[in-house]
Design a protein around this motif. Structure first.
Motif, PDB file in Angstrom:
ATOM      1  N   VAL A 307       0.831  -1.203   0.000  1.00 25.49           N
ATOM      2  CA  VAL A 307       0.000   0.000   0.000  1.00 25.49           C
ATOM      3  C   VAL A 307       0.867   1.254   0.000  1.00 25.49           C
ATOM      4  O   VAL A 307       0.608   2.210  -0.742  1.00 25.49           O
ATOM      5  CB  VAL A 307      -0.968  -0.009   1.202  1.00 25.49           C
ATOM      6  CG1 VAL A 307      -1.613   1.365   1.391  1.00 25.49           C
ATOM      7  CG2 VAL A 307      -2.039  -1.078   1.027  1.00 25.49           C
ATOM      8  N   ALA A 308       1.900   1.255   0.827  1.00 26.96           N
ATOM      9  CA  ALA A 308       2.771   2.434   0.923  1.00 26.96           C
ATOM     10  C   ALA A 308       3.470   2.731  -0.402  1.00 26.96           C
ATOM     11  O   ALA A 308       3.592   3.896  -0.806  1.00 26.96           O
ATOM     12  CB  ALA A 308       3.803   2.230   2.031  1.00 26.96           C
ATOM     13  N   MET A 316      -4.024   2.515   5.247  1.00 30.49           N
ATOM     14  CA  MET A 316      -4.251   1.284   6.003  1.00 30.49           C
ATOM     15  C   MET A 316      -3.880   1.533   7.457  1.00 30.49           C
ATOM     16  O   MET A 316      -2.779   1.999   7.756  1.00 30.49           O
ATOM     17  CB  MET A 316      -3.398   0.154   5.438  1.00 30.49           C
ATOM     18  CG  MET A 316      -3.312  -1.070   6.332  1.00 30.49           C
ATOM     19  SD  MET A 316      -1.941  -2.156   5.853  1.00 30.49           S
ATOM     20  CE  MET A 316      -1.865  -3.261   7.259  1.00 30.49           C
ATOM     21  N   PHE A 317      -4.791   1.239   8.363  1.00 31.78           N
ATOM     22  CA  PHE A 317      -4.488   1.307   9.788  1.00 31.78           C
ATOM     23  C   PHE A 317      -3.879  -0.037  10.177  1.00 31.78           C
ATOM     24  O   PHE A 317      -4.584  -1.042  10.300  1.00 31.78           O
ATOM     25  CB  PHE A 317      -5.761   1.586  10.599  1.00 31.78           C
ATOM     26  CG  PHE A 317      -6.350   2.938  10.335  1.00 31.78           C
ATOM     27  CD1 PHE A 317      -6.001   4.027  11.121  1.00 31.78           C
ATOM     28  CD2 PHE A 317      -7.239   3.125   9.285  1.00 31.78           C
ATOM     29  CE1 PHE A 317      -6.529   5.286  10.871  1.00 31.78           C
ATOM     30  CE2 PHE A 317      -7.776   4.376   9.022  1.00 31.78           C
ATOM     31  CZ  PHE A 317      -7.428   5.461   9.816  1.00 31.78           C
ATOM     32  N   LYS A 318      -2.575  -0.072  10.330  1.00 36.19           N
ATOM     33  CA  LYS A 318      -1.910  -1.342  10.608  1.00 36.19           C
ATOM     34  C   LYS A 318      -2.452  -1.926  11.906  1.00 36.19           C
ATOM     35  O   LYS A 318      -2.378  -1.275  12.962  1.00 36.19           O
ATOM     36  CB  LYS A 318      -0.391  -1.153  10.709  1.00 36.19           C
ATOM     37  CG  LYS A 318       0.356  -2.482  10.801  1.00 36.19           C
ATOM     38  CD  LYS A 318       1.866  -2.291  10.732  1.00 36.19           C
ATOM     39  CE  LYS A 318       2.574  -3.648  10.726  1.00 36.19           C
ATOM     40  NZ  LYS A 318       4.042  -3.510  10.632  1.00 36.19           N
ATOM     41  N   TRP A 326      -8.293  -2.333   8.625  1.00 33.24           N
ATOM     42  CA  TRP A 326      -9.244  -1.227   8.499  1.00 33.24           C
ATOM     43  C   TRP A 326      -8.657  -0.249   7.502  1.00 33.24           C
ATOM     44  O   TRP A 326      -7.509   0.187   7.646  1.00 33.24           O
ATOM     45  CB  TRP A 326      -9.432  -0.595   9.870  1.00 33.24           C
ATOM     46  CG  TRP A 326     -10.461   0.466  10.042  1.00 33.24           C
ATOM     47  CD1 TRP A 326     -10.233   1.746  10.490  1.00 33.24           C
ATOM     48  CD2 TRP A 326     -11.873   0.360   9.878  1.00 33.24           C
ATOM     49  NE1 TRP A 326     -11.419   2.430  10.599  1.00 33.24           N
ATOM     50  CE2 TRP A 326     -12.446   1.603  10.222  1.00 33.24           C
ATOM     51  CE3 TRP A 326     -12.719  -0.671   9.448  1.00 33.24           C
ATOM     52  CZ2 TRP A 326     -13.821   1.845  10.161  1.00 33.24           C
ATOM     53  CZ3 TRP A 326     -14.091  -0.439   9.392  1.00 33.24           C
ATOM     54  CH2 TRP A 326     -14.619   0.811   9.743  1.00 33.24           C
ATOM     55  N   LEU A 327      -9.430   0.065   6.456  1.00 36.17           N
ATOM     56  CA  LEU A 327      -8.930   0.841   5.336  1.00 36.17           C
ATOM     57  C   LEU A 327      -9.727   2.126   5.158  1.00 36.17           C
ATOM     58  O   LEU A 327     -10.952   2.143   5.333  1.00 36.17           O
ATOM     59  CB  LEU A 327      -9.025   0.012   4.043  1.00 36.17           C
ATOM     60  CG  LEU A 327      -8.262  -1.321   4.032  1.00 36.17           C
ATOM     61  CD1 LEU A 327      -8.672  -2.152   2.825  1.00 36.17           C
ATOM     62  CD2 LEU A 327      -6.753  -1.081   4.039  1.00 36.17           C
ATOM     63  N   ASP A 328      -9.038   3.189   4.758  1.00 41.12           N
ATOM     64  CA  ASP A 328      -9.645   4.491   4.521  1.00 41.12           C
ATOM     65  C   ASP A 328      -9.349   4.920   3.079  1.00 41.12           C
ATOM     66  O   ASP A 328      -8.198   5.097   2.700  1.00 41.12           O
ATOM     67  CB  ASP A 328      -9.075   5.513   5.514  1.00 41.12           C
ATOM     68  CG  ASP A 328      -9.594   6.925   5.286  1.00 41.12           C
ATOM     69  OD1 ASP A 328     -10.507   7.109   4.458  1.00 41.12           O
ATOM     70  OD2 ASP A 328      -9.075   7.851   5.946  1.00 41.12           O
ATOM     71  N   LEU A 376      -4.436 -12.499  -1.461  1.00 42.66           N
ATOM     72  CA  LEU A 376      -4.373 -11.088  -1.098  1.00 42.66           C
ATOM     73  C   LEU A 376      -3.561 -10.298  -2.127  1.00 42.66           C
ATOM     74  O   LEU A 376      -3.937  -9.186  -2.514  1.00 42.66           O
ATOM     75  CB  LEU A 376      -3.737 -10.931   0.283  1.00 42.66           C
ATOM     76  CG  LEU A 376      -4.510 -11.500   1.479  1.00 42.66           C
ATOM     77  CD1 LEU A 376      -3.667 -11.365   2.745  1.00 42.66           C
ATOM     78  CD2 LEU A 376      -5.841 -10.789   1.652  1.00 42.66           C
ATOM     79  N   GLN A 377      -2.448 -10.863  -2.555  1.00 47.64           N
ATOM     80  CA  GLN A 377      -1.591 -10.172  -3.513  1.00 47.64           C
ATOM     81  C   GLN A 377      -2.314  -9.933  -4.836  1.00 47.64           C
ATOM     82  O   GLN A 377      -2.209  -8.859  -5.438  1.00 47.64           O
ATOM     83  CB  GLN A 377      -0.305 -10.979  -3.731  1.00 47.64           C
ATOM     84  CG  GLN A 377       0.602 -10.976  -2.506  1.00 47.64           C
ATOM     85  CD  GLN A 377       1.759 -11.950  -2.612  1.00 47.64           C
ATOM     86  OE1 GLN A 377       1.666 -12.971  -3.299  1.00 47.64           O
ATOM     87  NE2 GLN A 377       2.850 -11.663  -1.927  1.00 47.64           N
ATOM     88  N   GLU A 378      -3.071 -10.921  -5.299  1.00 50.40           N
ATOM     89  CA  GLU A 378      -3.841 -10.761  -6.535  1.00 50.40           C
ATOM     90  C   GLU A 378      -4.904  -9.674  -6.374  1.00 50.40           C
ATOM     91  O   GLU A 378      -5.116  -8.858  -7.282  1.00 50.40           O
ATOM     92  CB  GLU A 378      -4.485 -12.097  -6.916  1.00 50.40           C
ATOM     93  CG  GLU A 378      -3.494 -13.154  -7.357  1.00 50.40           C
ATOM     94  CD  GLU A 378      -4.152 -14.511  -7.556  1.00 50.40           C
ATOM     95  OE1 GLU A 378      -5.394 -14.600  -7.378  1.00 50.40           O
ATOM     96  OE2 GLU A 378      -3.440 -15.489  -7.869  1.00 50.40           O
ATOM     97  N   SER A 379      -5.557  -9.662  -5.215  1.00 53.01           N
ATOM     98  CA  SER A 379      -6.602  -8.672  -4.986  1.00 53.01           C
ATOM     99  C   SER A 379      -6.034  -7.255  -4.916  1.00 53.01           C
ATOM    100  O   SER A 379      -6.609  -6.310  -5.476  1.00 53.01           O
ATOM    101  CB  SER A 379      -7.362  -8.997  -3.691  1.00 53.01           C
ATOM    102  OG  SER A 379      -8.131 -10.176  -3.835  1.00 53.01           O
ATOM    103  N   PHE A 380      -4.915  -7.088  -4.241  1.00 57.80           N
ATOM    104  CA  PHE A 380      -4.331  -5.752  -4.138  1.00 57.80           C
ATOM    105  C   PHE A 380      -3.741  -5.293  -5.472  1.00 57.80           C
ATOM    106  O   PHE A 380      -3.706  -4.089  -5.751  1.00 57.80           O
ATOM    107  CB  PHE A 380      -3.296  -5.703  -3.018  1.00 57.80           C
ATOM    108  CG  PHE A 380      -3.893  -5.421  -1.674  1.00 57.80           C
ATOM    109  CD1 PHE A 380      -4.150  -4.114  -1.281  1.00 57.80           C
ATOM    110  CD2 PHE A 380      -4.235  -6.445  -0.814  1.00 57.80           C
ATOM    111  CE1 PHE A 380      -4.722  -3.839  -0.055  1.00 57.80           C
ATOM    112  CE2 PHE A 380      -4.815  -6.196   0.422  1.00 57.80           C
ATOM    113  CZ  PHE A 380      -5.064  -4.885   0.807  1.00 57.80           C
ATOM    114  N   ALA A 381      -3.320  -6.237  -6.297  1.00 59.42           N
ATOM    115  CA  ALA A 381      -2.871  -5.857  -7.642  1.00 59.42           C
ATOM    116  C   ALA A 381      -4.058  -5.317  -8.443  1.00 59.42           C
ATOM    117  O   ALA A 381      -3.927  -4.316  -9.171  1.00 59.42           O
ATOM    118  CB  ALA A 381      -2.244  -7.057  -8.346  1.00 59.42           C
ATOM    119  N   ARG A 382      -5.209  -5.957  -8.321  1.00 57.95           N
ATOM    120  CA  ARG A 382      -6.416  -5.466  -8.995  1.00 57.95           C
ATOM    121  C   ARG A 382      -6.832  -4.106  -8.433  1.00 57.95           C
ATOM    122  O   ARG A 382      -7.255  -3.212  -9.170  1.00 57.95           O
ATOM    123  CB  ARG A 382      -7.571  -6.463  -8.856  1.00 57.95           C
ATOM    124  CG  ARG A 382      -7.377  -7.758  -9.622  1.00 57.95           C
ATOM    125  CD  ARG A 382      -8.686  -8.503  -9.752  1.00 57.95           C
ATOM    126  NE  ARG A 382      -9.283  -8.809  -8.462  1.00 57.95           N
ATOM    127  CZ  ARG A 382      -9.072  -9.922  -7.770  1.00 57.95           C
ATOM    128  NH1 ARG A 382      -8.225 -10.837  -8.241  1.00 57.95           N
ATOM    129  NH2 ARG A 382      -9.663 -10.128  -6.606  1.00 57.95           N
TER     130      ARG A 382
END
Length: 409
Positions: A307-308, A316-318, A326-328, A376-382
């Motif tokens: 994300v960074a 992302m609130f780590k 939890w995401l904003d 997760l990696q596939e989803s964040f790539a999308r």
């Protein structure tokens, strides 16, 4: 040992998170990765499977209760992991964590009286309070330098002015991922003691705590008017469908009525599968759980870095604990419908809307991450591609931002 193997897709499975009807009802499609239910997508610990297999293979299901062995296993686990000294006589078994909370609300408050929650918080809390005819009292968490904290001034004001009988605490906190410190719990119980308010602490995520943080139970505070729900193996070991809830208090004046009402409704014993799965989990599941927790830590660290570097528009609130993040998305400056379209249609991610938890800002979402890292990696790539596309569209249609235009969708 823990293995992060993908779960086998089988049409005979009725897992809620994959339920086509529910996905279509919530998201308008079932063609997405479901991250909206807080359970894990991993094979459970082998000692639990062996124990369940033993029960099936003997082909007998006679009456069989062994609550004391369950209580002993939970007590030993918490002594070893958290330094808690727990008397096995002070446990009460109930069908589940939500059942426990519902029962305690009814037992220790009257209709119309207040039950305080710290929003955004697990959405079932509000439902349980309202369905019991009690008044929901909101003590919203405050964002301080990017971190959620308790608002103690508001907390005391609500206890003083809103006829609050019960504080319903979530620790570790779902969905924001805070693990409350001894200092925070000490301040909270100091105020609660001043107004003689009962504190019920949902501690089901007590063991899912990440590097640099330590779980602190309500039981460790110098306040007698407390009840913990600490014993369910659901989140630790993936036993959501066959786990019980376990109420614990050292206060005899609280314990006696709890035991009485639970016994009066014949709720104080579980079935054999629940009983022996729980014992196996707490007595033989530690190597597996340590592997699971390490894997979850790896996933949290990967998401934080990705994300960074790749989606800096997303905050992302780590998490300090729990198996969720939890995401904003507020930096994207999308309407609620546009953001939902971006997540569902383009990123194909089924996240839990923050509004379910009492968050007024529709830019917040919760995501369950107890799934294989590759997924997760596939989803964040999308998601990265979706955000990039949204930026392009937003530039092209900067003068036309009506939701019907399709801008940023």
């Amino acid at each position: 040992m823990f293995q992060a193997l993908p779960m086998t897709e089988d049409s005979s499975n009725k897992f809620i998170k994959h339920d086509s009807q529910m996905l279509n009802q919530i998201y308008g499609t079932d063609g997405l990765s479901p991250y909206w239910v807080a359970d894990m997508s991993f094979p459970i610990a082998n000692p639990i499977t062996k124990e369940l297999s033993r029960l099936v293979e003997r082909e007998m299901y006679s009456y069989e209760f062994d609550s004391q062995s369950v209580f002993s296993a939970i007590a030993q686990w918490n002594q070893s992991r958290h330094g808690l000294s727990m008397d096995t006589d002070n446990f009460v078994q109930v069908p589940g964590v939500l059942s426990a909370i519902a029962l305690l609300i009814r037992e220790f408050s009257a209709e119309g009286e207040g039950v305080l929650i710290q929003t955004p918080v697990y959405h079932q809390f509000r439902q349980l309070i309202e369905s019991a005819g009690r008044k929901v009292v909101n003590n919203s968490l405050k964002l301080q330098d990017g971190r959620y904290e308790m608002d103690f001034d508001d907390f005391e004001s609500k206890l003083k002015n809103d006829a609050v009988k019960i504080v319903l605490l979530c620790n570790p906190h779902n969905p924001v991922g805070r693990v409350w410190t001894q200092q925070e719990l000490g301040m909270m119980t100091k105020i609660a003691k001043q107004y003689n308010v009962l504190v019920i602490s949902d501690e089901i995520h007590a063991d899912i705590v990440f590097n640099g943080h330590t779980f602190n139970s309500i039981l460790q505070q110098d306040y007698h008017n407390t009840i913990s729900i600490i014993g369910s193996p659901a989140k630790n070991f993936g036993l959501n469908s066959i786990s019980n809830g376990y109420i614990y208090t050292d206060n005899p004046s609280l314990l006696k009525p709890i035991k009485t009402v639970v016994s009066s409704m014949a709720l104080d014993h579980g079935n054999a599968f629940t009983t022996f799965a729980t014992i196996a989990a707490y007595k033989k599941g530690l190597p597996w759980f340590n592997g699971f927790l390490a894997y979850l830590q790896q996933s949290v660290d990967w998401i934080e870095q990705f994300v960074a570097l790749e989606i800096p528009q997303l905050k992302m609130f780590k998490p300090e604990g729990t198996g969720q993040i939890w995401l904003d998305f507020s930096t994207l400056k999308l309407s609620s419908e546009q953001l939902k379209a971006l997540l569902v249609e383009h990123a194909k991610m089924g996240l839990t809307p923050g509004t379910w938890f009492g968050e007024n800002d529709s830019n917040f979402y919760r995501m369950n991450i107890a799934v294989p890292l590759e997924e997760l990696q596939e989803s964040f790539a999308r998601l990265k591609k979706a955000v990039e596309r949204c930026d392009e569209i937003a530039t092209q249609c900067s003068g036309n931002e009506s939701e019907s235009s399709g801008c940023c969708c």
